[in-house]
Design an enzyme around this catalytic site. Structure first.
Site, PDB file in Angstrom:
ATOM      1  N   MET A  30      60.916  71.612   0.853  1.00  0.00           N
ATOM      2  CA  MET A  30      60.893  70.508  -0.151  1.00  0.00           C
ATOM      3  C   MET A  30      59.638  69.846  -0.110  1.00  0.00           C
ATOM      4  SD  MET A  30      64.528  69.705  -1.442  1.00  0.00           S
ATOM      5  CE  MET A  30      64.908  68.286  -0.206  1.00  0.00           C
ATOM      6  N   GLY A  31      58.735  70.411   0.685  1.00  0.00           N
ATOM      7  CA  GLY A  31      57.486  69.680   1.115  1.00  0.00           C
ATOM      8  C   GLY A  31      57.433  68.480   2.123  1.00  0.00           C
ATOM      9  N   HIS A  34      56.069  68.772   8.242  1.00  0.00           N
ATOM     10  CA  HIS A  34      55.811  68.198   9.559  1.00  0.00           C
ATOM     11  C   HIS A  34      56.045  69.463  10.647  1.00  0.00           C
ATOM     12  CE1 HIS A  34      60.132  68.333   9.987  1.00  0.00           C
ATOM     13  NE2 HIS A  34      60.087  67.532   8.889  1.00  0.00           N
ATOM     14  N   GLY A  36      58.139  70.405  12.353  1.00  0.00           N
ATOM     15  CA  GLY A  36      59.233  71.240  12.348  1.00  0.00           C
ATOM     16  C   GLY A  36      59.073  72.289  11.227  1.00  0.00           C
ATOM     17  N   HIS A  37      58.464  72.152  10.006  1.00  0.00           N
ATOM     18  CA  HIS A  37      58.270  73.037   9.074  1.00  0.00           C
ATOM     19  C   HIS A  37      57.101  74.119   9.648  1.00  0.00           C
ATOM     20  CE1 HIS A  37      59.591  69.694   6.411  1.00  0.00           C
ATOM     21  NE2 HIS A  37      60.165  70.661   5.838  1.00  0.00           N
ATOM     22  N   ASP A 152      69.676  71.425   9.726  1.00  0.00           N
ATOM     23  CA  ASP A 152      70.709  71.453   8.371  1.00  0.00           C
ATOM     24  C   ASP A 152      71.569  72.577   8.746  1.00  0.00           C
ATOM     25  OD1 ASP A 152      69.244  69.282   6.866  1.00  0.00           O
ATOM     26  OD2 ASP A 152      67.417  70.460   6.855  1.00  0.00           O
ATOM     27  N   MET A 186      63.215  65.848  13.892  1.00  0.00           N
ATOM     28  CA  MET A 186      62.136  65.542  12.836  1.00  0.00           C
ATOM     29  C   MET A 186      62.860  65.938  11.497  1.00  0.00           C
ATOM     30  SD  MET A 186      58.739  67.511  14.421  1.00  0.00           S
ATOM     31  CE  MET A 186      58.042  67.002  15.994  1.00  0.00           C
ATOM     32  N   SER A 187      62.217  64.941  10.511  1.00  0.00           N
ATOM     33  CA  SER A 187      62.837  65.212   9.172  1.00  0.00           C
ATOM     34  C   SER A 187      61.989  64.490   8.429  1.00  0.00           C
ATOM     35  CB  SER A 187      64.217  64.379   9.179  1.00  0.00           C
ATOM     36  OG  SER A 187      64.396  64.144   7.845  1.00  0.00           O
ATOM     37  N   SER A 188      61.824  64.771   7.027  1.00  0.00           N
ATOM     38  CA  SER A 188      60.839  64.100   6.020  1.00  0.00           C
ATOM     39  C   SER A 188      61.239  62.745   6.061  1.00  0.00           C
ATOM     40  CB  SER A 188      60.807  65.038   4.985  1.00  0.00           C
ATOM     41  OG  SER A 188      60.072  65.908   5.041  1.00  0.00           O
TER      42      SER A 188
HETATM   43  O1  PAF Z   1      66.226  72.209   3.505  1.00  0.00           O
HETATM   44  C1  PAF Z   1      65.580  72.144   2.403  1.00  0.00           C
HETATM   45  O2  PAF Z   1      64.461  71.862   2.516  1.00  0.00           O
HETATM   46  C2  PAF Z   1      66.086  72.592   1.090  1.00  0.00           C
HETATM   47  O3  PAF Z   1      67.651  72.307   1.070  1.00  0.00           O
HETATM   48  C3  PAF Z   1      65.952  73.916   0.539  1.00  0.00           C
HETATM   49  C4  PAF Z   1      66.403  74.801   1.673  1.00  0.00           C
HETATM   50  C5  PAF Z   1      64.344  74.213   0.657  1.00  0.00           C
HETATM   51  C6  PAF Z   1      66.324  74.214  -0.723  1.00  0.00           C
HETATM   52  O4  PAF Z   1      65.970  73.255  -1.658  1.00  0.00           O
END
Ligand code: PAF
Length: 282
Positions: A30-31, A34, A36-37, A152, A186-188
């Site tokens: 979802m943009g 950071h 983590g992504h 998550d 880490m989390s947005s």
């Molecule tokens: O974890 C997330 O960022 C969202 O829940 C996902 C998997 C992109 C779905 O919108």
């Protein structure tokens, strides 16, 4: 890196790569990216020849009183970061591209059972929205492998069930949780934390470790959960849950059960934080 906004353009690009015998990895986000992504992108790279990421703040997974409107949107720095990680394509669709018939009367997705507990109980409809958008993204990207973070954890399990049951030909790859130096996952949403809340937030990881250690000492699960909730409340959290479950997210039945998980969801001011820790019962 190519930035792609339509399904037609994405299909063209993916079929060109497939025609060259390449394996496609996918990182949905979802943009507000950071470290983590970016670790998810690196993991996807290990399992594929080309990596597609998506950025879409999905309206259907937010409840009416949740943070959809204020969810941080930082496309410019996200694009720069993904390009830096050698991501091959970024899908950046509009709400109309994702939901051509709107978000209300459109096809729904529900994974029963697992969505009724924990976050599913506290955020009604949340996992329906997640399953709905991930199913659409899988159909659009048609990846061979897709990476989801263990932070998550319930989302990861929902997607695993959905992918298996719907026969999506996608390998679901779980990625470890990345933590700040003091243990905070880490989390947005960490950037919502104001002043002292950032320091207090580290108490979530400390409490998960406490739950694991108490379990290793053989204390009863119900007692550990009650103590964890009390500690978090004393520290200023409003606790949604602090629970120990089997890794399939059902309740642990036998005290020596292996593959357990401590999970916490708690609010600090306006910020809702979730985290979990996997461990063996001993
Ligand atoms: O974890 C997330 O960022 C969202 O829940 C996902 C998997 C992109 C779905 O919108």
């Amino acid at each position: 890196m190519k930035t792609i906004r339509t399904i037609a353009e994405l299909r063209r690009q993916v079929s060109e790569w497939r025609g060259q015998g390449m394996r496609i990895g996918f990182v949905p986000t979802m943009g507000n990216l950071h470290a983590g992504h970016f670790a998810l992108v690196e993991l996807a790279r290990q399992h594929s020849d080309r990596v597609v990421a998506s950025i879409f703040v999905n309206p259907t997974q937010f409840g009416p009183n949740e943070d959809y409107a204020r969810y941080p949107r930082t496309p410019d720095s996200d694009i720069a970061g993904l390009a830096d990680k050698n991501c091959d394509a970024l899908l950046l669709p509009s709400v109309d591209e994702m939901y051509p018939f709107g978000t209300v009367g459109c096809v729904q997705m529900h994974v029963p059972g697992i969505t009724d507990v924990l976050d599913g109980a506290h955020r009604p409809g949340h996992f329906n929205g997640v399953a709905q958008v991930v199913a659409r993204l899988f159909n659009m990207v048609q990846p061979d492998a897709a990476v989801f973070g263990r932070k998550d954890y319930q989302q990861l399990q929902v997607i695993r069930y959905m992918a298996t049951e719907m026969s999506f030909p996608v390998q679901i790859i779980p990625a470890p949780t990345l933590r700040e130096f003091d243990g905070l996952a880490m989390s947005s949403r960490n950037q919502y934390l104001q002043g002292d809340e950032r320091q207090t937030a580290t108490f979530i990881y400390q409490t998960l470790c406490f739950m694991r250690d108490q379990r290793a000492l053989g204390l009863p699960i119900a007692m550990i959960e009650a103590e964890a909730e009390q500690r978090l409340t004393m520290a200023g959290f409003s606790v949604d849950y602090a629970e120990i479950r089997r890794s399939d997210l059902l309740r642990a039945k036998s005290p020596d059960e292996r593959g357990l998980l401590a999970l916490i969801a708690a609010r600090l001011g306006r910020t809702r934080l979730i985290d979990n820790l996997e461990f063996d019962a001993g």
